[in-house]
Write an enzyme that holds these catalytic residues in place. Sequence first.
Site, PDB file in Angstrom:
ATOM      1  N   LEU A   1      -0.917  34.378  22.069  1.00 40.35           N
ATOM      2  CA  LEU A   1      -2.343  34.027  21.556  1.00 40.35           C
ATOM      3  C   LEU A   1      -1.878  32.960  20.345  1.00 40.35           C
ATOM      4  O   LEU A   1      -1.082  33.520  19.378  1.00 40.35           O
ATOM      5  CB  LEU A   1      -3.274  34.967  20.922  1.00 40.35           C
ATOM      6  CG  LEU A   1      -3.591  36.105  21.904  1.00 40.35           C
ATOM      7  CD1 LEU A   1      -4.238  37.315  21.772  1.00 40.35           C
ATOM      8  CD2 LEU A   1      -4.853  35.305  23.090  1.00 40.35           C
ATOM      9  N   ASP A   2      -2.412  31.884  19.892  1.00 41.54           N
ATOM     10  CA  ASP A   2      -2.283  31.202  18.894  1.00 41.54           C
ATOM     11  C   ASP A   2      -2.668  32.047  17.635  1.00 41.54           C
ATOM     12  O   ASP A   2      -3.533  32.861  17.734  1.00 41.54           O
ATOM     13  CB  ASP A   2      -2.802  29.664  19.087  1.00 41.54           C
ATOM     14  CG  ASP A   2      -4.286  29.703  18.929  1.00 41.54           C
ATOM     15  OD1 ASP A   2      -5.034  30.217  18.226  1.00 41.54           O
ATOM     16  OD2 ASP A   2      -4.795  29.125  19.970  1.00 41.54           O
ATOM     17  N   ASN A   3      -2.501  31.356  16.383  1.00 43.64           N
ATOM     18  CA  ASN A   3      -2.677  31.933  15.049  1.00 43.64           C
ATOM     19  C   ASN A   3      -4.368  32.142  14.669  1.00 43.64           C
ATOM     20  O   ASN A   3      -4.802  32.785  14.387  1.00 43.64           O
ATOM     21  CB  ASN A   3      -1.858  31.331  14.168  1.00 43.64           C
ATOM     22  CG  ASN A   3      -2.563  29.927  13.733  1.00 43.64           C
ATOM     23  OD1 ASN A   3      -3.010  29.174  14.603  1.00 43.64           O
ATOM     24  ND2 ASN A   3      -2.609  29.668  12.418  1.00 43.64           N
ATOM     25  N   HIS A   4      -5.090  31.169  15.434  1.00 46.03           N
ATOM     26  CA  HIS A   4      -6.459  31.228  15.385  1.00 46.03           C
ATOM     27  C   HIS A   4      -7.157  32.113  16.277  1.00 46.03           C
ATOM     28  O   HIS A   4      -8.601  32.325  16.195  1.00 46.03           O
ATOM     29  CB  HIS A   4      -7.145  30.026  15.266  1.00 46.03           C
ATOM     30  CG  HIS A   4      -6.641  29.095  14.176  1.00 46.03           C
ATOM     31  ND1 HIS A   4      -6.243  27.718  14.219  1.00 46.03           N
ATOM     32  CD2 HIS A   4      -6.673  29.529  12.850  1.00 46.03           C
ATOM     33  CE1 HIS A   4      -6.122  27.324  13.016  1.00 46.03           C
ATOM     34  NE2 HIS A   4      -6.238  28.391  12.141  1.00 46.03           N
TER      35      HIS A   4
END
Length: 208
Positions: free
Chosen positions: A47-50
Amino acid sequence: MSPSPYKYYIINKPFNMVSQFVSPDDVGLLGDLDFDFPEGIHAIGRLDNHSEGLLILTTNKRVTKLLFESKTPHERTYLVMVRHRMTQETLEKLRTGVTIIVKGGVDYTTPPCDVQIVDMPEGLFEGNFKMRPDIPHTWLTITLTEGKFHQVRKMVFAVSHRCIRLIRISIEDLLLGDLQPGCVKEIEETEFFKLLQINNWQLPKLNS
């Protein structure tokens, strides 16, 4: 039968944390979690950081290929908050497929998927987000069997909505449940493969 040499965990990845243990950027890392992970651990289905929610960590490097790179599709469900009210007409567009731009600047039409308008789940952790009652929004669940780069965000943007929160809540029958942000849960190997609906004997052999 000898015990498995591998370990399997799920975490609820918090906002502003990348799915890795090392990064040149000033962001939260998996190593910041209050847990003593074994050597050789890595995240799969990142998952990306956001983005938030269900993230798998394992010492078994072969799982990634079978779960996310095989020809057999595996469902992933996301809880998505978008700005403004979404109409049934727009909902149907998401369900039947929209055009997004993927790697290389290529137009790609998403395949049909399951999209539902839902109520905000009770007890949903706010994290770094504060709800503003003066700004209309819609909560959705979106279930995909693929994962193009930032696909969910691009899909809702294609129908003129901005993604405010994105939380992965399940991969097949492996559920995030009530696991709180930053918390870790170990899963026994047999249960892990059963919930993900993959067979251990199907795992590809690693090159020596």
